[in-house]
Scaffold this motif. Sequence first.
Motif, short mmCIF file in Angstrom:
data_model
loop_
_atom_site.label_atom_id
_atom_site.label_comp_id
_atom_site.label_asym_id
_atom_site.label_seq_id
_atom_site.Cartn_x
_atom_site.Cartn_y
_atom_site.Cartn_z
N LEU A 100 0.82 -1.21 0.00
CA LEU A 100 0.00 0.00 0.00
C LEU A 100 0.85 1.26 0.00
CD1 LEU A 100 -2.68 -0.98 2.70
CD2 LEU A 100 -2.95 -1.03 0.22
N ASN A 101 2.11 1.12 0.41
CA ASN A 101 2.99 2.27 0.62
C ASN A 101 2.41 3.20 1.68
OD1 ASN A 101 5.48 3.49 0.04
ND2 ASN A 101 4.54 4.97 -1.35
N GLU A 102 1.79 2.60 2.69
CA GLU A 102 1.15 3.34 3.77
C GLU A 102 1.32 2.59 5.08
OE1 GLU A 102 -2.94 3.74 2.63
OE2 GLU A 102 -2.58 5.59 1.50
N TRP A 103 1.12 3.31 6.18
CA TRP A 103 1.07 2.70 7.50
C TRP A 103 -0.34 2.19 7.77
CZ3 TRP A 103 5.08 2.04 10.98
CH2 TRP A 103 6.29 2.68 10.67
N VAL A 104 -0.43 1.06 8.45
CA VAL A 104 -1.72 0.46 8.79
C VAL A 104 -1.88 0.45 10.31
CG1 VAL A 104 -3.16 -1.61 8.67
CG2 VAL A 104 -1.72 -0.97 6.71
N PHE A 105 -3.05 0.92 10.77
CA PHE A 105 -3.34 0.99 12.20
C PHE A 105 -4.71 0.38 12.47
CE2 PHE A 105 -0.82 4.63 10.94
CZ PHE A 105 0.15 4.74 11.92
N SER A 106 -4.95 0.09 13.73
CA SER A 106 -6.30 -0.30 14.13
C SER A 106 -7.23 0.90 14.01
CB SER A 106 -6.30 -0.80 15.58
OG SER A 106 -7.62 -0.87 16.08
N ALA A 107 -8.43 0.66 13.51
CA ALA A 107 -9.41 1.75 13.38
C ALA A 107 -9.82 2.30 14.74
CB ALA A 107 -10.64 1.25 12.62
N ALA A 108 -9.55 1.55 15.79
CA ALA A 108 -9.93 2.01 17.13
C ALA A 108 -9.12 3.24 17.56
CB ALA A 108 -9.74 0.88 18.14
N ILE A 109 -7.98 3.48 16.92
CA ILE A 109 -7.18 4.67 17.26
C ILE A 109 -7.18 5.66 16.10
CG2 ILE A 109 -5.71 3.46 18.92
CD1 ILE A 109 -3.54 3.44 16.67
N LYS A 110 -8.24 5.63 15.31
CA LYS A 110 -8.31 6.51 14.14
C LYS A 110 -8.19 7.99 14.53
CE LYS A 110 -11.02 7.26 9.92
NZ LYS A 110 -10.91 8.73 9.94
N HIS A 111 -8.68 8.34 15.71
CA HIS A 111 -8.59 9.74 16.14
C HIS A 111 -7.14 10.17 16.29
CE1 HIS A 111 -8.44 7.28 19.75
NE2 HIS A 111 -7.90 8.29 20.41
N GLU A 112 -6.27 9.27 16.76
CA GLU A 112 -4.85 9.59 16.89
C GLU A 112 -4.18 9.64 15.51
OE1 GLU A 112 -3.16 10.46 19.42
OE2 GLU A 112 -4.35 9.90 21.17
N VAL A 113 -4.58 8.73 14.63
CA VAL A 113 -4.02 8.70 13.28
C VAL A 113 -4.44 9.96 12.51
CG1 VAL A 113 -3.97 7.43 11.09
CG2 VAL A 113 -3.96 6.18 13.26
N ASP A 114 -5.70 10.36 12.66
CA ASP A 114 -6.18 11.57 12.00
C ASP A 114 -5.43 12.81 12.49
OD1 ASP A 114 -7.98 10.12 10.52
OD2 ASP A 114 -9.72 10.59 11.78
N LYS A 115 -5.14 12.83 13.78
CA LYS A 115 -4.40 13.96 14.35
C LYS A 115 -3.00 14.04 13.74
CE LYS A 115 -2.71 15.71 18.81
NZ LYS A 115 -2.67 15.45 20.28
N LEU A 116 -2.35 12.89 13.60
CA LEU A 116 -1.02 12.86 12.99
C LEU A 116 -1.09 13.27 11.53
CD1 LEU A 116 1.98 12.21 13.18
CD2 LEU A 116 1.43 9.80 12.79
N ALA A 117 -2.13 12.83 10.82
CA ALA A 117 -2.30 13.19 9.41
C ALA A 117 -2.46 14.70 9.26
CB ALA A 117 -3.50 12.46 8.83
N GLU A 118 -3.22 15.32 10.16
CA GLU A 118 -3.41 16.77 10.11
C GLU A 118 -2.08 17.50 10.30
OE1 GLU A 118 -6.30 17.86 12.99
OE2 GLU A 118 -7.96 16.83 11.98
N GLN A 119 -1.25 16.98 11.18
CA GLN A 119 0.05 17.61 11.41
C GLN A 119 0.95 17.49 10.19
OE1 GLN A 119 1.15 15.36 14.88
NE2 GLN A 119 0.16 16.77 16.30
N ILE A 120 0.98 16.30 9.59
CA ILE A 120 1.83 16.07 8.42
C ILE A 120 1.37 16.92 7.24
CG2 ILE A 120 2.55 14.34 6.71
CD1 ILE A 120 2.25 12.24 8.95
N ASN A 121 0.05 17.07 7.09
CA ASN A 121 -0.52 17.76 5.94
C ASN A 121 -0.84 19.22 6.20
OD1 ASN A 121 -0.53 15.38 4.28
ND2 ASN A 121 -2.30 14.66 5.44
#
Length: 228
Positions: A100-121
């Motif tokens: 996928l050329n991406e990191w995979v996480f549990s959907a249960a921590i999507k809020h943390e992943v979304d926060k990181l995505a906002e910082q990167i972008n």
Amino acid sequence: MQEFTVLERKESYFLCRKGTGHCRIIIDENSQTLPLGTFMLHAEEISDRYTHHANDSVFRLLMPFEQQGNIDICTLATGRKNHFVYKRCLQLGGKWEPVLNEWVFSAAIKHEVDKLAEQINSELLYIEATFNETIKLTTGPLTLFGYPLVKSVGSNGRVQLNYGVKLTAGEIVCMPADTVQTIILADSKVQLFVPKALLELSSCHEDFLCIVDIEKKRKPRKKPTFPW
């Protein structure tokens, strides 16, 4: 997810085994019901020897034990290689998926992943870093806000900079030894794009930034399209 063997419950933490060593999981609202035994857990490393008064690794569960079996996933494309983003993805229990050329996480921590995505972008700022003193590094690559500056090193120690990184004054050299030593001379100036959120986030600051002046510059007319 990471495998932990929970060995004993103490007053404020669980004593665990992870791999070949021991670690701790703090007791909080997510781990209150954690039983003894071996489990795959979504956990984040929060080790801090000054806070926890110990040298072993300390973790906290990212969700209640009863929800740890959630198999739904979410993904994150992190773009340019960044040391601090890589470390954060590991802390969140992410796994790099090369297909996928991406990191995979549990959907249960999507809020943390979304926060990181906002910082990167977040908004890209073009900055110039002026090194007020000569810096010598032997423990890892030379980075600014987590972004590696050097792409490759020639046989004479001359470096090729990463895409989008511009050295406008001074010099960066790599000296071969038992361990490669990277040196950036005093008064060297480096320009590159950095997301605004990472620029402001103290956890994305190198220790040597206290002797580096950061100045925002006018963006080049043509913003680079990063090839990764």
